[in-house]
Scaffold this motif. Structure first.
Motif, PDB file in Angstrom:
ATOM      1  N   ASP A 144      -6.214  -7.038   5.528  1.00 54.51           N
ATOM      2  CA  ASP A 144      -4.968  -7.805   5.537  1.00 54.51           C
ATOM      3  C   ASP A 144      -4.098  -7.458   4.327  1.00 54.51           C
ATOM      4  OD1 ASP A 144      -3.136  -9.933   6.392  1.00 54.51           O
ATOM      5  OD2 ASP A 144      -3.890 -11.000   4.631  1.00 54.51           O
ATOM      6  N   VAL A 145      -4.683  -7.460   3.132  1.00 56.36           N
ATOM      7  CA  VAL A 145      -3.923  -7.163   1.910  1.00 56.36           C
ATOM      8  C   VAL A 145      -3.405  -5.726   1.939  1.00 56.36           C
ATOM      9  CG1 VAL A 145      -4.028  -6.963  -0.606  1.00 56.36           C
ATOM     10  CG2 VAL A 145      -5.200  -8.849   0.545  1.00 56.36           C
ATOM     11  N   LEU A 146      -4.250  -4.789   2.346  1.00 53.14           N
ATOM     12  CA  LEU A 146      -3.846  -3.382   2.381  1.00 53.14           C
ATOM     13  C   LEU A 146      -2.726  -3.156   3.397  1.00 53.14           C
ATOM     14  CD1 LEU A 146      -7.375  -1.727   2.146  1.00 53.14           C
ATOM     15  CD2 LEU A 146      -5.613  -1.730   0.376  1.00 53.14           C
ATOM     16  N   ASN A 147      -2.808  -3.811   4.547  1.00 53.71           N
ATOM     17  CA  ASN A 147      -1.741  -3.702   5.554  1.00 53.71           C
ATOM     18  C   ASN A 147      -0.418  -4.215   5.008  1.00 53.71           C
ATOM     19  OD1 ASN A 147      -2.322  -2.478   8.071  1.00 53.71           O
ATOM     20  ND2 ASN A 147      -3.700  -4.147   8.586  1.00 53.71           N
ATOM     21  N   ARG A 148      -0.466  -5.351   4.331  1.00 52.33           N
ATOM     22  CA  ARG A 148       0.762  -5.928   3.777  1.00 52.33           C
ATOM     23  C   ARG A 148       1.331  -5.041   2.675  1.00 52.33           C
ATOM     24  NH1 ARG A 148       0.047 -10.319   1.124  1.00 52.33           N
ATOM     25  NH2 ARG A 148      -2.198 -10.698   1.325  1.00 52.33           N
ATOM     26  N   ALA A 149       0.461  -4.443   1.879  1.00 47.20           N
ATOM     27  CA  ALA A 149       0.914  -3.560   0.805  1.00 47.20           C
ATOM     28  C   ALA A 149       1.572  -2.298   1.372  1.00 47.20           C
ATOM     29  CB  ALA A 149      -0.258  -3.189  -0.093  1.00 47.20           C
ATOM     30  N   ILE A 150       0.991  -1.754   2.452  1.00 42.44           N
ATOM     31  CA  ILE A 150       1.571  -0.557   3.086  1.00 42.44           C
ATOM     32  C   ILE A 150       2.959  -0.884   3.637  1.00 42.44           C
ATOM     33  CG2 ILE A 150       1.346   1.030   5.039  1.00 42.44           C
ATOM     34  CD1 ILE A 150      -1.725   0.858   4.602  1.00 42.44           C
ATOM     35  N   ARG A 151       3.086  -2.040   4.308  1.00 49.54           N
ATOM     36  CA  ARG A 151       4.390  -2.435   4.857  1.00 49.54           C
ATOM     37  C   ARG A 151       5.423  -2.681   3.759  1.00 49.54           C
ATOM     38  NH1 ARG A 151       1.258  -5.833   8.342  1.00 49.54           N
ATOM     39  NH2 ARG A 151       1.873  -7.623   7.082  1.00 49.54           N
ATOM     40  N   ALA A 152       4.967  -3.257   2.650  1.00 52.18           N
ATOM     41  CA  ALA A 152       5.885  -3.603   1.554  1.00 52.18           C
ATOM     42  C   ALA A 152       6.106  -2.450   0.590  1.00 52.18           C
ATOM     43  CB  ALA A 152       5.342  -4.816   0.796  1.00 52.18           C
ATOM     44  N   ASN A 153       5.417  -1.324   0.809  1.00 52.75           N
ATOM     45  CA  ASN A 153       5.551  -0.168  -0.070  1.00 52.75           C
ATOM     46  C   ASN A 153       5.197  -0.533  -1.514  1.00 52.75           C
ATOM     47  OD1 ASN A 153       6.129   2.556  -0.646  1.00 52.75           O
ATOM     48  ND2 ASN A 153       8.206   2.043  -1.300  1.00 52.75           N
ATOM     49  N   ARG A 154       4.029  -1.192  -1.673  1.00 50.63           N
ATOM     50  CA  ARG A 154       3.585  -1.636  -2.994  1.00 50.63           C
ATOM     51  C   ARG A 154       2.223  -1.041  -3.322  1.00 50.63           C
ATOM     52  NH1 ARG A 154       5.648  -7.035  -2.976  1.00 50.63           N
ATOM     53  NH2 ARG A 154       4.264  -7.686  -4.668  1.00 50.63           N
ATOM     54  N   LYS A 155       1.955  -0.873  -4.606  1.00 52.50           N
ATOM     55  CA  LYS A 155       0.656  -0.377  -5.048  1.00 52.50           C
ATOM     56  C   LYS A 155      -0.399  -1.475  -4.946  1.00 52.50           C
ATOM     57  CE  LYS A 155       2.010   3.301  -8.266  1.00 52.50           C
ATOM     58  NZ  LYS A 155       1.894   3.824  -9.647  1.00 52.50           N
ATOM     59  N   VAL A 156      -1.662  -1.068  -4.913  1.00 53.57           N
ATOM     60  CA  VAL A 156      -2.767  -2.023  -4.903  1.00 53.57           C
ATOM     61  C   VAL A 156      -3.786  -1.641  -5.961  1.00 53.57           C
ATOM     62  CG1 VAL A 156      -2.550  -2.625  -2.461  1.00 53.57           C
ATOM     63  CG2 VAL A 156      -4.014  -0.713  -3.139  1.00 53.57           C
ATOM     64  N   GLU A 157      -4.522  -2.642  -6.382  1.00 53.56           N
ATOM     65  CA  GLU A 157      -5.631  -2.419  -7.318  1.00 53.56           C
ATOM     66  C   GLU A 157      -6.894  -2.964  -6.678  1.00 53.56           C
ATOM     67  OE1 GLU A 157      -5.414  -2.985 -11.884  1.00 53.56           O
ATOM     68  OE2 GLU A 157      -6.443  -4.789 -11.147  1.00 53.56           O
ATOM     69  N   PHE A 158      -7.997  -2.250  -6.823  1.00 53.35           N
ATOM     70  CA  PHE A 158      -9.246  -2.722  -6.236  1.00 53.35           C
ATOM     71  C   PHE A 158     -10.434  -2.158  -7.003  1.00 53.35           C
ATOM     72  CE2 PHE A 158      -7.939   1.012  -3.700  1.00 53.35           C
ATOM     73  CZ  PHE A 158      -9.017   1.859  -3.907  1.00 53.35           C
ATOM     74  N   VAL A 159     -11.592  -2.712  -6.711  1.00 47.05           N
ATOM     75  CA  VAL A 159     -12.855  -2.221  -7.268  1.00 47.05           C
ATOM     76  C   VAL A 159     -13.566  -1.441  -6.166  1.00 47.05           C
ATOM     77  CG1 VAL A 159     -15.126  -2.867  -8.156  1.00 47.05           C
ATOM     78  CG2 VAL A 159     -13.082  -4.086  -8.937  1.00 47.05           C
ATOM     79  N   TYR A 160     -13.970  -0.214  -6.479  1.00 49.15           N
ATOM     80  CA  TYR A 160     -14.677   0.618  -5.498  1.00 49.15           C
ATOM     81  C   TYR A 160     -16.151   0.693  -5.873  1.00 49.15           C
ATOM     82  CZ  TYR A 160     -15.485   4.330  -2.099  1.00 49.15           C
ATOM     83  OH  TYR A 160     -15.935   5.054  -1.025  1.00 49.15           O
TER      84      TYR A 160
END
Length: 337
Positions: A144-160
């Motif tokens: 959900d967060v990644l989809n919204r970030a892609i639509r909004a053209n925004r960067k994301v931060e996460f732990v891999y």
């Protein structure tokens, strides 16, 4: 007789009951519908149910009346047919990036789209416990967060999270690393779900498995344009992108030329479809020529080696050398006996 305020509810109750309980093998009688309505506090005459069923037909519901084996109605057409639901259930069962708990929840929602009788038949073939499933319950939230970030053209931060052998060499432990990336697409490939993104430290694309991502956060910072790190200009064509990859390994796009044994034609067409140019090999009728643009990577080399002497790389020479070197490495493991 139903009160005026209950007329709309009466129609909805009949609609819901037919959707949940009726099918060709389980018709529902007018008497059963009358009893159901009474249990919900709606008194009505039997003949009014006939009128209600006709109203639902006029609305567009395909409701049939049968007299054998018993007099009743059933819903003959639904949004999803049984084979379509079977495909959805099988896909959810096979998706190992969905946890066991969420798999059960999702299948329960899928079978709610058919009658209770059909649902029992579909769930008889559901086997989850012995399947390889991830344990990351954040998957839905992450998507959900990644989809919204892609639509909004925004960067994301996460732990891999990555599994590694511990220092004592006896156990496997989880190694965590934090990333800040520009997300472009979510891709399902080789039974895994991947995020395609760019780490601003590099001028290429990276692939990270969704089931290994935790603590995703969308940032205020605008994402880097994908045209700066890929061949795509107006939009990121995820279907085209994944068609040129092997096992989600990244690399450089090049024109490839192969000579293949006729026996592997079906496998080649299954893998590439219309995206490959195939011609007869002028020098040998038992072989054909294949030309295609693909990303040259470790995944491609592994794919080529599985065919042994039935597939030969002609060009580029750099790929031919990679395959030869890998073959020598494999041979060296068995050549010292």
């Amino acid at each position: 007789m139903a009160k005026k305020g209950q007329t709309k509810l009466k129609l909805l109750y009949i609609k819901d009951y037919l959707e949940k309980y009726s099918d060709e093998d389980h018709p529902v009688s007018a008497e059963t519908l009358e009893t159901m309505l009474k249990n919900k506090g709606i008194e009505c005459e039997r003949k009014s149910i006939y009128s209600d069923v006709q109203t639902l037909r006029d609305y567009g519901m395909e409701i049939f009346r049968v007299r054998i084996p018993e007099n009743g109605y059933y819903l003959a057409s639904r949004e999803f047919e049984e084979p379509q639901l079977r495909l959805l259930i099988d896909a959810v069962q096979a998706a190992n990036f969905i946890t066991e708990k969420k798999t059960k929840e999702l299948i329960k929602k899928i079978v709610s789209l058919c009658s209770e009788g059909t649902a029992k038949q579909l769930t008889k073939q559901v086997y989850i416990e012995n399947r390889l499933k991830c344990s990351n319950e954040e998957v839905y939230y992450n998507i959900d967060v990644l989809n919204r970030a892609i639509r909004a053209n925004r960067k994301v931060e996460f732990v891999y999270c990555k599994r590694v052998i511990s220092d004592d060499s006896h156990t496997v432990k989880i190694k965590e690393r934090r990333f800040t990336v520009s997300p472009y697409a979510l891709i399902w490939s080789n039974d895994h779900y991947y995020l395609v993104s760019n780490n601003s430290k590099y001028d290429n694309l990276m692939h990270t498995r969704i089931d290994r991502i935790k603590k995703v956060e969308m940032l205020d910072e605008h994402a880097r344009r994908f045209s700066e790190v890929s061949q795509y200009k107006s939009f990121f064509d995820s279907a085209d992108y994944v068609s040129k990859l092997f096992n989600m390994f990244s690399g450089s796009l090049k024109q490839l030329d192969f000579i293949c044994d006729n026996s592997i034609l079906e496998e080649i067409l299954d893998r590439f479809g219309k995206g490959v140019l195939i011609t007869k090999n002028a020098e040998n009728d038992d072989h054909f020529r294949m030309r295609i643009k693909m990303v040259v990577s470790e995944g491609l080399v592994s794919w080529i080696l599985q065919f042994g002497n039935k597939l030969e790389v002609v060009e580029p020479l750099s790929l031919r050398e990679q395959v030869r070197d890998r073959a020598k490495e494999v041979l060296s493991l068995y050549d010292n006996e």
